[in-house]
Scaffold this active site. Structure first.
Site, PDB file in Angstrom:
ATOM      1  N   ASP A  37      22.248 -58.460   4.464  1.00 42.49           N
ATOM      2  CA  ASP A  37      23.079 -59.033   3.238  1.00 42.49           C
ATOM      3  C   ASP A  37      24.199 -58.035   3.700  1.00 42.49           C
ATOM      4  O   ASP A  37      24.377 -57.210   4.016  1.00 42.49           O
ATOM      5  CB  ASP A  37      22.743 -59.192   2.171  1.00 42.49           C
ATOM      6  CG  ASP A  37      23.154 -59.731   0.942  1.00 42.49           C
ATOM      7  OD1 ASP A  37      23.240 -60.974   0.825  1.00 42.49           O
ATOM      8  OD2 ASP A  37      24.735 -59.160   0.591  1.00 42.49           O
ATOM      9  N   ASP A  61      26.990 -58.274   8.105  1.00 46.46           N
ATOM     10  CA  ASP A  61      27.857 -59.257   8.254  1.00 46.46           C
ATOM     11  C   ASP A  61      28.459 -60.437   9.271  1.00 46.46           C
ATOM     12  O   ASP A  61      28.844 -60.023  10.116  1.00 46.46           O
ATOM     13  CB  ASP A  61      29.732 -58.211   8.212  1.00 46.46           C
ATOM     14  CG  ASP A  61      30.509 -59.596   7.377  1.00 46.46           C
ATOM     15  OD1 ASP A  61      30.776 -60.405   7.495  1.00 46.46           O
ATOM     16  OD2 ASP A  61      31.667 -58.724   7.247  1.00 46.46           O
ATOM     17  N   ASN A  88      21.521 -68.776   5.989  1.00 50.99           N
ATOM     18  CA  ASN A  88      21.681 -69.102   5.019  1.00 50.99           C
ATOM     19  C   ASN A  88      23.355 -68.063   3.808  1.00 50.99           C
ATOM     20  O   ASN A  88      23.345 -69.188   3.391  1.00 50.99           O
ATOM     21  CB  ASN A  88      20.516 -68.555   4.251  1.00 50.99           C
ATOM     22  CG  ASN A  88      20.764 -68.907   2.496  1.00 50.99           C
ATOM     23  OD1 ASN A  88      20.792 -70.122   1.792  1.00 50.99           O
ATOM     24  ND2 ASN A  88      21.132 -67.679   1.923  1.00 50.99           N
ATOM     25  N   TYR A 157      34.762 -75.665   2.608  1.00 54.89           N
ATOM     26  CA  TYR A 157      33.600 -75.851   2.323  1.00 54.89           C
ATOM     27  C   TYR A 157      33.020 -76.519   3.362  1.00 54.89           C
ATOM     28  O   TYR A 157      31.990 -76.712   3.983  1.00 54.89           O
ATOM     29  CB  TYR A 157      33.112 -75.393   0.934  1.00 54.89           C
ATOM     30  CG  TYR A 157      32.155 -75.208   0.527  1.00 54.89           C
ATOM     31  CD1 TYR A 157      31.769 -74.126   0.657  1.00 54.89           C
ATOM     32  CD2 TYR A 157      30.964 -76.278  -0.026  1.00 54.89           C
ATOM     33  CE1 TYR A 157      30.309 -74.158   0.097  1.00 54.89           C
ATOM     34  CE2 TYR A 157      29.754 -75.917  -0.153  1.00 54.89           C
ATOM     35  CZ  TYR A 157      29.289 -74.921  -0.167  1.00 54.89           C
ATOM     36  OH  TYR A 157      27.540 -74.689  -0.433  1.00 54.89           O
ATOM     37  N   LYS A 161      29.812 -77.105   5.990  1.00 58.54           N
ATOM     38  CA  LYS A 161      28.854 -77.364   5.667  1.00 58.54           C
ATOM     39  C   LYS A 161      28.318 -78.386   6.791  1.00 58.54           C
ATOM     40  O   LYS A 161      27.601 -78.379   7.354  1.00 58.54           O
ATOM     41  CB  LYS A 161      28.483 -77.661   4.483  1.00 58.54           C
ATOM     42  CG  LYS A 161      28.101 -76.654   3.376  1.00 58.54           C
ATOM     43  CD  LYS A 161      27.415 -75.739   3.583  1.00 58.54           C
ATOM     44  CE  LYS A 161      27.562 -74.308   3.061  1.00 58.54           C
ATOM     45  NZ  LYS A 161      25.984 -73.469   3.370  1.00 58.54           N
ATOM     46  N   THR A 192      23.344 -70.536  -8.615  1.00 56.89           N
ATOM     47  CA  THR A 192      23.156 -69.163  -8.332  1.00 56.89           C
ATOM     48  C   THR A 192      24.645 -68.716  -9.039  1.00 56.89           C
ATOM     49  O   THR A 192      25.113 -69.008  -9.261  1.00 56.89           O
ATOM     50  CB  THR A 192      22.510 -68.825  -6.721  1.00 56.89           C
ATOM     51  OG1 THR A 192      24.118 -69.580  -6.225  1.00 56.89           O
ATOM     52  CG2 THR A 192      21.925 -69.985  -6.920  1.00 56.89           C
TER      53      THR A 192
HETATM   54  N1  LIG Z   1      24.108 -72.669  -4.871  1.00 60.29           N
HETATM   55  C1  LIG Z   1      24.320 -74.106  -4.510  1.00 60.29           C
HETATM   56  O1  LIG Z   1      24.963 -74.620  -5.930  1.00 60.29           O
HETATM   57  C2  LIG Z   1      24.603 -74.335  -3.213  1.00 60.29           C
HETATM   58  C3  LIG Z   1      23.852 -75.877  -3.374  1.00 60.29           C
HETATM   59  C4  LIG Z   1      24.157 -76.172  -1.650  1.00 60.29           C
HETATM   60  C5  LIG Z   1      23.896 -74.769  -0.651  1.00 60.29           C
HETATM   61  N2  LIG Z   1      24.207 -74.143  -1.204  1.00 60.29           N
HETATM   62  C6  LIG Z   1      24.269 -72.852   0.003  1.00 60.29           C
HETATM   63  O2  LIG Z   1      23.026 -72.337   0.496  1.00 60.29           O
HETATM   64  C7  LIG Z   1      23.244 -70.457   0.712  1.00 60.29           C
HETATM   65  C8  LIG Z   1      23.027 -69.479  -0.571  1.00 60.29           C
HETATM   66  O3  LIG Z   1      23.965 -69.941  -1.603  1.00 60.29           O
HETATM   67  P1  LIG Z   1      23.628 -69.324  -2.912  1.00 60.29           P
HETATM   68  O4  LIG Z   1      23.626 -69.754  -3.920  1.00 60.29           O
HETATM   69  O5  LIG Z   1      22.352 -68.461  -3.013  1.00 60.29           O
HETATM   70  O6  LIG Z   1      24.629 -67.902  -3.200  1.00 60.29           O
HETATM   71  P2  LIG Z   1      24.896 -66.820  -3.332  1.00 60.29           P
HETATM   72  O7  LIG Z   1      26.445 -66.243  -3.590  1.00 60.29           O
HETATM   73  O8  LIG Z   1      23.814 -66.469  -5.239  1.00 60.29           O
HETATM   74  O9  LIG Z   1      24.170 -65.871  -2.273  1.00 60.29           O
HETATM   75  C9  LIG Z   1      25.221 -65.420  -0.957  1.00 60.29           C
HETATM   76  C10 LIG Z   1      25.072 -64.337  -0.615  1.00 60.29           C
HETATM   77  O10 LIG Z   1      25.489 -64.237   0.516  1.00 60.29           O
HETATM   78  C11 LIG Z   1      25.809 -62.928   1.219  1.00 60.29           C
HETATM   79  N3  LIG Z   1      27.003 -63.009   1.649  1.00 60.29           N
HETATM   80  C12 LIG Z   1      28.226 -63.529   1.515  1.00 60.29           C
HETATM   81  N4  LIG Z   1      29.006 -63.256   2.198  1.00 60.29           N
HETATM   82  C13 LIG Z   1      28.163 -62.862   3.229  1.00 60.29           C
HETATM   83  C14 LIG Z   1      28.381 -61.899   4.960  1.00 60.29           C
HETATM   84  N5  LIG Z   1      29.979 -62.525   5.314  1.00 60.29           N
HETATM   85  N6  LIG Z   1      27.359 -61.662   5.852  1.00 60.29           N
HETATM   86  C15 LIG Z   1      26.064 -61.585   5.129  1.00 60.29           C
HETATM   87  N7  LIG Z   1      25.689 -62.009   3.876  1.00 60.29           N
HETATM   88  C16 LIG Z   1      27.344 -62.186   2.595  1.00 60.29           C
HETATM   89  C17 LIG Z   1      25.483 -62.436  -0.354  1.00 60.29           C
HETATM   90  O11 LIG Z   1      26.469 -60.521  -0.526  1.00 60.29           O
HETATM   91  C18 LIG Z   1      25.358 -62.957  -1.148  1.00 60.29           C
HETATM   92  O12 LIG Z   1      24.021 -61.926  -1.148  1.00 60.29           O
HETATM   93  C19 LIG Z   1      24.809 -70.510   1.079  1.00 60.29           C
HETATM   94  O13 LIG Z   1      25.002 -71.305   2.253  1.00 60.29           O
HETATM   95  C20 LIG Z   1      25.576 -71.857   0.287  1.00 60.29           C
HETATM   96  O14 LIG Z   1      26.626 -72.762   0.337  1.00 60.29           O
HETATM   97  C21 LIG Z   1      24.351 -73.112  -2.498  1.00 60.29           C
END
Ligand SMILES: NC(=O)c1ccc[n+]([C@@H]2O[C@H](COP(=O)([O-])OP(=O)(O)OC[C@H]3O[C@@H](n4cnc5c(N)ncnc54)[C@H](O)[C@@H]3O)[C@@H](O)[C@H]2O)c1
Length: 252
Positions: A37, A61, A88, A157, A161, A192
């Site tokens: 992360d 990153d 992810n 976004y 995706k 989240t």
């Molecule tokens: N939450 C939703 O509704 C949802 C729905 C569909 C898809 N997603 C996808 O699921 C994945 C996780 O989302 P989430 O809801 O757990 O988000 P979140 O914001 O809770 O967690 C995201 C994590 O990614 C890390 N991060 C962000 N940019 C980064 C980078 N450049 N390098 C390394 N780490 C980085 C952040 O520090 C955080 O720990 C994402 O790809 C998101 O698009 C989420």
């Protein structure tokens, strides 16, 4: 024996949210997990919570190739070369991402740099590490917004995706003969920190849940099982596919 005994998995964006749930579940199923992360403190805390024998933290990153390469190299040096990589990590720039005519180029670029280029860099270094070792499993996190008009107000976004879904199919085809499997998991709206803007707005929350046929928001736990399947040898014949666990949002 549990499903992931003997495997090592690197999960990006696993300091919190969906990534943390998946990493914790992988550890419970017998894997060693690398919490990769950009938030180093949160990654260390997550690894500590899972347990030092099962988890380690790597500052990574995904939008910076040197950082991605360094995280893979550091894991490999210490004997933690991943058999499974979950790409992810992602961002959604609420309040900035917009319909195309209103979208600043800078917001588009920042979203693409992390979500699409960052996922590509993660996949690139995962493949480089897996091919010489006889293969592995790569899992990408997609979204309903990349499949239909669900993200109409979030051009950047949604486009990233859709790009991730295409990237998975392309890389799966390119490396099937090397036994590298690449699949995409599509969660629905999952509560989240990514989507606090929706979760804290009762009207917006009700509207999005109204578009989920099973009638509730997703939880990070909802996607753990499919991730375990794809990471495990039970998923050995699955590649290039998209697995929606979305309450029917895209499939009904
Ligand atoms: N939450 C939703 O509704 C949802 C729905 C569909 C898809 N997603 C996808 O699921 C994945 C996780 O989302 P989430 O809801 O757990 O988000 P979140 O914001 O809770 O967690 C995201 C994590 O990614 C890390 N991060 C962000 N940019 C980064 C980078 N450049 N390098 C390394 N780490 C980085 C952040 O520090 C955080 O720990 C994402 O790809 C998101 O698009 C989420």
């Amino acid at each position: 024996m549990t499903t992931l005994d003997g495997k090592t998995a690197l999960v990006t964006g696993s300091a919190t949210g969906i990534g943390y749930a998946v990493a914790s579940r992988f550890a419970a199923e017998g894997a060693r997990v690398i919490i990769a992360d950009r938030d180093a403190d949160a990654a260390r805390a997550a690894a500590t919570a899972i347990g030092a024998d099962r988890a380690r933290a790597e500052m990574m990153d995904i939008s910076d190739e040197a950082s991605v390469a360094a995280a893979f190299a550091s894991a490999e040096t210490d004997g933690w070369t991943p058999d499974v990589v979950v790409a992810n990590a992602g961002v959604q720039l609420f309040g900035q991402d917009a319909k195309a005519a209103d979208l600043d180029l800078d917001v588009w670029r920042r979203t693409v740099d992390i979500n699409l280029t960052g996922t590509f860099l993660t996949v690139k270094h995962a493949v480089r590490s897996m091919v010489p070792r006889g293969g592995g499993s790569i899992i990408l996190t997609g979204s309903p917004t990349g499949l239909n008009g669900e993200g109409a107000d979030f051009t950047a976004y949604s486009a990233t995706k859709a790009g991730i879904h295409g990237l998975a199919r392309t890389v799966a085809a390119a490396y099937a003969k090397d036994n590298v499997r690449v699949n995409t998991v599509v969660p629905a709206y999952t509560e989240t920190s990514l989507v606090t803007t929706i979760t804290t707005d009762p009207e917006a929350r009700a509207a999005i849940i109204g578009r989920i046929p099973l009638g509730r928001a997703g939880s990070p736990r909802d996607v753990e099982g499919i991730m375990v399947f794809l990471a495990s040898d039970d998923g050995a014949f699955a590649t290039g596919s998209l697995f929606a666990v979305d309450g029917g949002m895209t499939t009904i």
